[in-house]
Design a protein around this motif. Structure first.
Motif, PDB file in Angstrom:
ATOM      1  N   PHE A 271       0.860  -1.183   0.000  1.00  0.00           N
ATOM      2  CA  PHE A 271       0.000   0.000   0.000  1.00  0.00           C
ATOM      3  C   PHE A 271       0.899   1.237   0.000  1.00  0.00           C
ATOM      4  CE2 PHE A 271      -3.834  -1.908   2.590  1.00  0.00           C
ATOM      5  CZ  PHE A 271      -3.971  -2.913   1.655  1.00  0.00           C
ATOM      6  N   ARG A 272       0.286   2.385  -0.226  1.00  0.00           N
ATOM      7  CA  ARG A 272       1.000   3.668  -0.134  1.00  0.00           C
ATOM      8  C   ARG A 272       0.109   4.663   0.603  1.00  0.00           C
ATOM      9  NH1 ARG A 272       4.282   0.852  -1.671  1.00  0.00           N
ATOM     10  NH2 ARG A 272       5.784   0.999  -3.367  1.00  0.00           N
TER      11      ARG A 272
ATOM     12  N   TYR B 125      -0.882   9.169   4.574  1.00  0.00           N
ATOM     13  CA  TYR B 125      -0.232   9.801   5.729  1.00  0.00           C
ATOM     14  C   TYR B 125       1.100   9.149   6.051  1.00  0.00           C
ATOM     15  CZ  TYR B 125      -2.635   5.736   7.555  1.00  0.00           C
ATOM     16  OH  TYR B 125      -3.082   4.453   7.714  1.00  0.00           O
ATOM     17  N   CYS B 126       1.361   8.005   5.412  1.00  0.00           N
ATOM     18  CA  CYS B 126       2.550   7.218   5.758  1.00  0.00           C
ATOM     19  C   CYS B 126       3.662   7.387   4.734  1.00  0.00           C
ATOM     20  CB  CYS B 126       2.159   5.748   5.887  1.00  0.00           C
ATOM     21  SG  CYS B 126       3.515   4.642   6.307  1.00  0.00           S
TER      22      CYS B 126
HETATM   23 FE1  SF4 Z   1       1.968   0.425   4.235  1.00  0.00          FE
HETATM   24 FE2  SF4 Z   1       2.371   2.575   5.744  1.00  0.00          FE
HETATM   25 FE3  SF4 Z   1      -0.048   1.962   4.908  1.00  0.00          FE
HETATM   26 FE4  SF4 Z   1       1.153   0.397   6.748  1.00  0.00          FE
HETATM   27  S1  SF4 Z   1       0.520   2.507   6.998  1.00  0.00           S
HETATM   28  S2  SF4 Z   1      -0.039  -0.212   4.940  1.00  0.00           S
HETATM   29  S3  SF4 Z   1       3.288   0.602   6.036  1.00  0.00           S
HETATM   30  S4  SF4 Z   1       1.698   2.515   3.592  1.00  0.00           S
END
Ligand code: SF4
Ligand code: SAM
Length: 334
Positions: free
Chosen positions: A29-30, A33-34
């Protein structure tokens, strides 16, 4: 630091019993907020092998860790991660009290049964919305149905699921009540998290930041909160929601500092130990790990690092300012 004992006590008298291990900085995922959409990840050759992570985590268990959480990036996308989980499970009941993970849930459908088999009893699954279209916007790449399938598989397998949701202004703030009702309806605890200023994400975090003090005040119009002394061993503070019968946690690094009872340290997939999520000071454990097959050097490096664990973080979110901490949450794990 307590000398000659298995316990690790930091300079502020806090007993360090909880290790979070980021097994990869990569993710499928992308989340907005991360990560930035065009994240650069570590070259694969910089990563510790799974055998090295096993040895490193085991050294911490020998030094008094009671709880081990695998995280990332997405821990379940690391190749052969189930080997590591199975191997670490040998410590359960022999010093280690809990082996758990934080996951985005995308791979849970295939691993839930094996996780139970490895003694994993509880997991945290991150889920910021129940709307599949919004889920795609927040995670950029995630598939809502696949995550739901994973949550169902974990639940069916008997794993206790806790949902983590980051409260985001204008994104999911209208859904928090629904998340409470859905989570508690399924028998899951829910923990709300404030977005933390970690790593460049291509946008200004002030636009995302939603203080949980505000969320809590709004929820208070809908629900009756009863104070709860429950602790999961992490930074969340819980209330019992009378109407749903469920537990609701708040992680408030911005509006209320949670450092005074911190019992945690974090190690990255390159073997760097961070003594505080919100500070840059770190200790390299890869060199002592690789220097010798015996663990003396490693233990000494861990002791030296714990002896300088800082009192706390100083997160602030201000418009136009760089993130307080330059590394992303996905490097150290949540
Ligand atoms: Fe991936 Fe960060 Fe989302 Fe967790 S929070 S799924 S590490 S992008
Ligand atoms: N990929 C897994 C997941 O999403 O659960 C594990 C790693 S993720 C970094 C761990 C937790 O950190 C997730 O609950 C995520 O929502 C949260 N998180 C990521 N970046 C954050 C940030 N900048 N502020 C607050 N929480 C964040």
């Amino acid at each position: 630091m307590a000398q000659g004992s298995q316990e690790m006590i930091d300079p502020f008298g806090r007993r360090i019993t909880y290790l979070r291990v980021s097994v990869t900085d990569r993710c499928d995922f992308r989340c907005l907020y991360c990560m930035a959409e065009d994240m650069t990840f570590l070259p694969k050759q910089d990563l510790l092998t799974l055998e090295e992570i096993d040895r490193l985590a085991s050294a911490f268990v020998a030094k008094g860790m009671r709880k081990l959480r695998l995280t990332g990036g997405e821990p379940l996308v690391r190749k052969n991660v189930m080997w590591l989980i199975r191997s670490l499970s040998r410590h359960l009941g022999a010093g280690l009290e809990e082996l758990t993970l934080t996951t985005n849930g995308s791979q849970l459908w295939r691993h839930a049964e094996q996780l139970v088999d490895c003694g994993v009893k509880r997991i945290n699954v991150s889920l910021d919305t129940l709307d599949p279209a919004k889920f795609r916007v927040i995670t950029r790449w995630g598939d809502f149905a696949q995550v739901m399938r994973g949550i169902d598989a974990a639940d069916r397998a008997g794993i206790k699921v806790k949902i983590n949701a980051v409260a985001l202004r204008d994104v999911n703030e209208d859904e928090i009540e629904g998340l409470v009702r859905w989570s508690h309806g399924r028998g899951f605890d829910l923990t709300l998290i404030e977005t933390m200023p970690m790593g460049e994400i291509g946008t200004d975090r002030t636009d995302q930041y939603l203080p949980l003090s505000l969320v809590r005040a709004r929820l208070n119009d809908r629900f009756t909160f009863e104070e709860s002394s429950y602790r999961s061993g992490g930074p969340a503070r819980y209330v019992h929601v009378r109407e749903t019968g469920g537990r609701l946690g708040f992680i408030t690094p911005l509006t209320h500092n949670f450092c005074e009872s911190c019992n945690r340290v974090r190690v990255t997939c390159t073997g760097t130990l961070f003594m505080c999520l919100g500070q840059d000071d770190a200790a390299d454990l890869r060199a002592p790990l690789r220097a010798s097959e015996a663990d003396e050097l490693l233990h000494a490096a861990i002791d030296a690092a714990i002896a300088r664990k800082p009192k706390g973080h100083d997160f602030v979110i201000e418009r136009g300012e760089k993130p307080t901490v330059s590394r992303h949450m996905s490097a150290t794990g949540g």
